[in-house]
Design an enzyme around this catalytic site. Structure first.
Site: not given
Ligand SMILES: [Zn+2]
Ligand SMILES: [Zn+2]
Lengths: 158, 386, 386, 158
Positions: C329, C83, C207, C333
């Protein structure tokens, strides 16, 4: 000597999405569908949302003759794919309409030893409806004229 | 830019390492590299690393390099560029050292072709990637991509399967003295021609074997080079070239434009031309690819490769030897490691330490092509700093 | 080294782009970037590209970038670092420009989480990678890795689920004005706490969502910067840090050492410290990760994150706003794109063009952590050249 | 309240190779096998051909007590894995012999709401012999003392 093609028991078939669908299903109407750019008027393959030459997004599939020539070929003699027993001819066909547009496929109904670059070929379609998968018509090619005379014709061509 | 020197190089044997994974192979190559540094290497000198790995069967690649080599306090970047991965890792590390930000950079290339990938697993894997949807339904397997180019190349150039066989015979002979090579036995042109066909026009001996292995080189800035050696090798040129991924979009099937572009960039940076190259490692995953690459790299004119290989010019005894390591063909081909291992061979040649040692070569060239023919990387090394 | 300027930045909307693949998303981001270049960009000026992509579901990544953007005459390197991929791509491009070899470099990050990956396919894929053999048999799924850290962090630090919720509430509020954000709606602390639990202590609103998208920035050398803009943003520091991949080997579960290392390197290169940062984009794949990262980046003392978020300092109105874009968030992502998109947000902030525009910020910081906690990348941008 | 663990119908089991084999099969003799370095005398996990601390290759598995403490844990409540119905407790256990050696596993025979960091746990093994796969003994953990009293004990510990 030409070999008569027998449809295999199984093929890994594609699950076409988006622009690809027309190509893999055109065979239902016995038509080879190739993407064409309406801006530069060139065909291109595989289908895509934009013309790779001029980036225009004004593109769509059109039926073509389904005829072309062997740009290059290879005879596979190894059992890579369990459901495609060797030998078989893998061919890159250049389209009659625009020879720099090429399609990968299998060339069948022909003795592998007799295939030559430049041979004339034409499309036909093999229908598959895999369980739980998408119905497709795979474009395969065979010599012109098909069947037993193919070897002789392509021999002259080499 | 600062000049960049190569001061260490090492590699594992290339072979099917059934008992060793990437986590074992990588530190072996790094240790060999460290041992080759004339004045010794304190590992804490290493400021950054680049890791060329094509497949990721063993987990997160940058972490694997750091973990397995105990290099936890430096940045590690994974570079991936199909079969040009190794030389692209060298290129990126070279930029970092040239920038003045990094003084000592480690480059590692490695791949492990896991024997556990059964056919059913392969099929599942294949189904995950989109482009193969255009290939597998109609039987187009990976080696067939190159075979289609080779068939057209033979058709247009007049080269024959015998010329392809000469490449394989030469590279097998070169590998005889290379302790790192996978296939160390001589073959004859007749054996190549009589071997079982894989995918026409390639017989068994026209194809590289499946290999595992790792290779490592150390790049340092000109300011610190003499801390490590009095006989550095200079990284004089790096180049990377691309072409359309789809074969269907390639104009000319008898040349690989990525190689032409990569070589042009590397020659320009080095300020030399193909005639200046004394020794080369050229991507010969299939014998015909070495022939085509002679032309793309400028070692001969278009369709002149058959005459060049026939003349013996690219053998150890010839005027410009190619693949003295044995090449991918006989040394082996773990994709991520291959390009870095070419640099290992050429580092040793330029320092007079090689197994098939030439008489004082000055310029050396490493070349990869992959994707399958969509990317090429070229690195030029020299004993001359300028 | 030469100074490196960022002169263009653009991105696609982050969302589940069911109808668009990587080959469509990448050129969209590049076009947006080109449109942001004040004095215009002639694409033939681009000399090299770096492509950050974590997954490769669409085929050979470097080739996809070249093909889909019509950039066939330049080198393209794919960088992958879990990431932290996006900011590591920026770092590698920065080195190339700093070296003097490349004047104009394109950085693209993209990922497409394909909706077609059914559970059975996922299982086949999971079975291919070795390290998961240690996880899946016992039910350890990816979000659980972070959850284990978060549980221990709450236990040791005294922070509570309410503090985690404040992060989510803040980032959702910031995203309201961001046209590129995936989740543009406000939430309350109560909603976060009442939401279904995913994996304790994470509820649904702790998440990041699953996203597709692409982002692009243009880096140029100080010599040519004024051809493109009179208000460049300077890449002042880059850093990458690693830690052991295996959780079992990590000493402290309440801090992520890769972030500490990456930040230390980036601050040192920039010649500043954490107190100088005016605005930051911080990796908040899970709410608790933003809290832990405040500490690792030096924005507060160890276990001081709860007080920091409680004080409101990291909101738009606060003294050091974090994740004005909405963060992972609420912005979304797509792993390869995330780090590059953080640079897009900060480029706009530093030039006064952002949606939640601050009053003349000078230093900005972008931060990723991944692998899941084995690698971090930090980039520091500034309006000040030196 | 403690929940009684029921073995699931299926698990994705590992196919151990090399150094990993001893760990996954030690349960056959009811032993938790952990790699240890003979050079620095430290345990480490997962097993590897070299010690990650001192790089020594003089390493081998040794049986440990199988007891330890909850270093951290999470309760998974999402059905990620089709064959492991939620909720279940994922635990990182620190070994009694050396607390910085930690093992991921599942903690069972316990009410998820009652688990606390620091709780004492002990190993037991679940035997799997998948068709066409490798026979393994998965190490799972449960509270000490096991069964119905576990919740109370761990509650005091928090
Ligand atoms: Zn067009
Ligand atoms: Zn040790």
């Amino acid at each position: 000597m030409a070999q008569t093609y027998t449809r295999p028991d199984f093929r890994l078939t594609p699950t076409p999405e988006g622009d690809d669908v027309v190509f893999w299903t055109g065979g239902e109407d016995d038509r080879l569908m190739i993407h064409r750019c309406r801006s530069c008027e060139q065909y291109f393959h595989p289908p895509a949302p934009a013309c790779f030459r001029c980036r225009s997004r004004d593109v769509a599939s059109e039926p073509v003759s389904g005829r072309g020539r062997v740009a290059t070929f290879t005879v596979n003699r190894q059992p890579w794919l369990p459901t495609l027993p060797p030998p078989y001819v893998i061919v890159l066909v250049e389209l009659e309409e625009q020879p720099d547009v090429r399609i990968f496929s299998q060339l069948v109904d022909v003795d592998p030893a007799e295939v030559r670059i430049g041979d004339e070929v034409e499309v036909f379609f093999e229908h598959w409806a895999p369980e739980g998968g998408t119905e497709v018509w795979l474009p395969l090619f065979r010599p012109v004229p098909p069947s037993v005379d193919a070897a002789t014709v392509s021999g002259e061509d080499a | 830019m600062r000049r960049v020197a190569m001061v260490g190089a090492g590699m594992t044997k290339f072979k099917e390492h059934f008992d060793l994974g990437i986590k074992e192979l990588v530190p072996m190559a790094v240790s060999e590299m460290a041992a080759s540094v004339d004045k010794g290497l304190d590992r804490s000198d290493i400021e950054a690393a680049w890791f060329g790995e094509l497949t990721t069967s063993d987990g997160f690649p940058a972490g694997i390099l750091a973990d397995s080599c105990g290099l936890l306090d430096i940045p590690v970047t994974r570079v991936e560029n199909a079969c040009a991965t190794g030389n692209d890792a060298v290129r990126n590390a070279m930029y970092a050292v040239a920038s003045g930000i990094v003084d000592v950079a480690l480059v590692v290339g490695a791949d492990k072709v896991r024997e556990s990938s059964s056919r059913s697993t392969f099929w599942e894997w294949a189904a995950l990637t989109r482009d193969v949807a255009w290939d597998y339904p109609l039987g187009l397997v990976a080696p067939a991509n190159f075979a289609l180019h080779a068939a057209r190349y033979l058709h247009e150039s007049g080269a024959t399967r015998e010329h392809m066989a000469m490449v394989a015979v030469k590279n097998h002979r070169h590998a005889l003295t290379n302790p790192k090579a996978q296939l160390r036995f001589e073959i004859t042109v007749e054996q190549v021609l009589r071997a079982p066909t894989v995918v026409e026009p390639f017989g068994l001996y026209d194809c590289t074997p499946q290999s595992d292995g790792a290779a490592a080189v150390l790049l340092v800035s000109e300011e610190v080079a003499d801390r490590y050696t009095d006989r550095p090798v200079w990284v004089r040129g790096v180049g990377l070239g691309l072409d359309r991924v789809m074969h269907q979009h390639k104009q000319d099937m008898t040349s690989f434009p990525p190689t032409v572009k990569a070589a042009r960039a590397a020659y320009a940076m080095a300020g030399i031309g193909p005639a200046d190259i004394d020794v080369a490692e050229v991507h010969d995953c299939f014998s015909a690819v070495e022939l085509i690459s002679y032309e793309d790299l400028g070692f001969c004119d278009r369709f002149g490769a058959a005459a060049l290989v026939e003349s013996g010019a690219t053998t150890f005894e010839g005027s410009r030897p190619v693949n003295l390591s044995g090449g991918l063909k006989a040394k082996g081909h773990p994709p991520g490691a291959t390009g870095v291992s070419q640099n290992v061979e050429l580092f040793e040649q330029l320092r007079g330490d090689a197994h098939n040692q030439l008489d004082t070569p000055t310029y050396a060239l490493a070349h990869n092509i992959g994707g399958p023919t969509a990317v090429s990387a070229v690195t030029i090394l020299s004993t001359e700093k300028d």
